[in-house]
Motif scaffolding. Structure first.
Motif, PDB file in Angstrom:
ATOM      1  N   VAL A  33       0.776  -1.248   0.164  1.00 64.41           N
ATOM      2  CA  VAL A  33      -0.089   0.179  -0.065  1.00 64.41           C
ATOM      3  C   VAL A  33       0.914   1.281   0.079  1.00 64.41           C
ATOM      4  O   VAL A  33       1.720   1.522   1.020  1.00 64.41           O
ATOM      5  N   PRO A  34       0.744   2.109  -0.800  1.00 61.86           N
ATOM      6  CA  PRO A  34       1.423   3.468  -1.009  1.00 61.86           C
ATOM      7  C   PRO A  34       1.059   4.039   0.286  1.00 61.86           C
ATOM      8  O   PRO A  34      -0.121   4.375   0.501  1.00 61.86           O
ATOM      9  N   GLY A  35       2.198   4.563   0.899  1.00 60.24           N
ATOM     10  CA  GLY A  35       2.041   5.500   2.242  1.00 60.24           C
ATOM     11  C   GLY A  35       2.410   4.713   3.373  1.00 60.24           C
ATOM     12  O   GLY A  35       2.404   5.103   4.599  1.00 60.24           O
ATOM     13  N   ASN A  36       2.678   3.506   3.166  1.00 58.06           N
ATOM     14  CA  ASN A  36       2.890   2.446   4.399  1.00 58.06           C
ATOM     15  C   ASN A  36       4.683   2.525   4.409  1.00 58.06           C
ATOM     16  O   ASN A  36       5.172   2.377   3.439  1.00 58.06           O
ATOM     17  N   TRP A  58       2.462   5.000   8.747  1.00 56.55           N
ATOM     18  CA  TRP A  58       1.737   5.378   7.588  1.00 56.55           C
ATOM     19  C   TRP A  58       1.904   6.975   7.575  1.00 56.55           C
ATOM     20  O   TRP A  58       2.002   7.774   8.381  1.00 56.55           O
ATOM     21  N   THR A  59       2.046   7.534   6.211  1.00 58.70           N
ATOM     22  CA  THR A  59       2.278   8.985   5.915  1.00 58.70           C
ATOM     23  C   THR A  59       0.698   9.743   6.081  1.00 58.70           C
ATOM     24  O   THR A  59       1.109  10.754   6.561  1.00 58.70           O
ATOM     25  N   ASP A  62      -5.429   8.841   4.575  1.00 58.81           N
ATOM     26  CA  ASP A  62      -5.994   8.422   3.302  1.00 58.81           C
ATOM     27  C   ASP A  62      -4.901   7.089   2.968  1.00 58.81           C
ATOM     28  O   ASP A  62      -5.469   6.128   2.358  1.00 58.81           O
ATOM     29  N   ALA A  63      -3.579   7.003   3.238  1.00 55.92           N
ATOM     30  CA  ALA A  63      -2.744   5.922   3.282  1.00 55.92           C
ATOM     31  C   ALA A  63      -3.574   4.648   3.962  1.00 55.92           C
ATOM     32  O   ALA A  63      -3.724   3.367   3.491  1.00 55.92           O
TER      33      ALA A  63
END
Length: 105
Positions: A33-36, A58-59, A62-63
């Motif tokens: 998952v992008p943002g992990n 997480w960033t 939303d992530a």
């Protein structure tokens, strides 16, 4: 940065197999998952039971939403968890990271 913490408990006899499952199935799922930012799986044996924590960073919300869905605090489970877990906690915990040290060079 948001720290998401999930807790699960399994029987001691299933703990090694569950640890392998988390490493082979859950960690790649989180990391896809992008943002992990990272994933750690922690284990503590206690009598006949074993506790697991997954600690992820997480960033943004939303992530996390891309991983867990719109209910950010709802725990995400895999079908295989039915075989391992003694109960299913409905929620995870979120913390805002206010300080973090990087590894020494």
């Amino acid at each position: 940065m948001i720290c998401r913490i999930w807790h699960g408990r399994t029987s001691r006899q299933n703990a090694d197999e569950y640890a392998r499952f988390l490493e082979q199935r859950a960690i790649p799922d989180y990391r896809s998952v992008p943002g992990n930012l990272d994933v750690e799986v922690l284990r503590r044996d206690e009598g006949d039971a074993t506790h697991f924590l997954t600690v992820t960073h997480w960033t943004s919300e939303d992530a996390i939403r891309a991983f867990a869905g719109d209910d950010l605090l709802k725990a995400k489970y895999y079908p295989e968890d039915e075989h391992f877990l003694l109960e299913f906690e409905p929620q995870v915990q979120h913390y805002t990271v206010v300080a973090k040290a990087s590894p020494a060079a």
